[in-house]
Structures are given as C-alpha cells and as structure tokens.
Design an enzyme around this catalytic site. Sequence first.
Site: not given
Ligand code: AMP
Length: 115
Positions: A32, A97, A101, A103
């Site tokens: 996002i 989060v 995941h 990236h």
């Molecule tokens: P991390 O910091 O590795 O946990 O990455 C979490 C990622 O999730 C960040 O790059 C956010 O921009 C992305 N993110 C959070 N909420 C959403 C969402 N609803 N849809 C898509 N990406 C998201």
Amino acid sequence: MANETIFTKIINHEIPADIRYQDDEVTVFADIAPKAKVHLLIVPNKVIPTVNDIRQDEALLIGKLVLTAQKMAKELGIAENGYRLIINCNSDGGQEVPHLHMHLLGGEKLKGLGF
Ligand code: AMP
C-alpha cells in the site's frame, strides 16, 4: 482466530487489496506504500508471525515464497535487470505486520541499504 492479522483479512478478501496472485498456500498483493516502482508482498496464507516462528515442516512453504517471488519477477519483466527480496523480523528488523511476508522490490535501480 486470535492471531489474525490485517494480511489475513486481505487473504480472505475481507478488505480490499491489489491481489496479483493467490493459491491455497500463498497470496501476493501490492504494498500500500510502495518503496519502489514494483513493490509486492508475498505472504503465506497461514499466519507465521516472524522468521523466528518458522518450523522445520514449513521449509517447503518458505521455499515457495521465494519461487513465487521469482515467478512474479519474471511475469513483470524485471527478472533480468534484478530485484531485491526482503524479510524483516521484529522491531530491529523493522517488521510492522506480525504475519511473515517477503517484500519483492524492483522495476528500477534500488538504493543500497546503507550498511
Ligand atoms: P514490514 O515492515 O516488513 O512488516 O512490512 C509491512 C508492509 O505492509 C509495509 O511495507 C506496509 O506498507 C504494508 N502494508 C500495511 N498494510 C497494508 C495493506 N492494507 N495493504 C497492502 N500493504 C500494506
């Protein structure tokens, strides 16, 4: 479920997201807040909170995250020029989060990480 995350809601189509690929193990959607021209998140459908929580019997699933990233990079035409795969873990790693995941960043010359 107690350990549901915002990513679980995306995987279950309960909140909107730009989903680019999904099967019974893995979901790929656009970040996002993209940090590069291509910025996808490759997420196991089941909640594994962090890298620290990966079990031996999940090794194939973790391998599938990498192979899914490879497939997406090829489909997007960025494989030859290159890309970066990142998994952040916990607070020092910058994980926001608590749902494992990967990236996938690319589509342009990426800056270094500063170390
Ligand atoms: P991390 O910091 O590795 O946990 O990455 C979490 C990622 O999730 C960040 O790059 C956010 O921009 C992305 N993110 C959070 N909420 C959403 C969402 N609803 N849809 C898509 N990406 C998201």
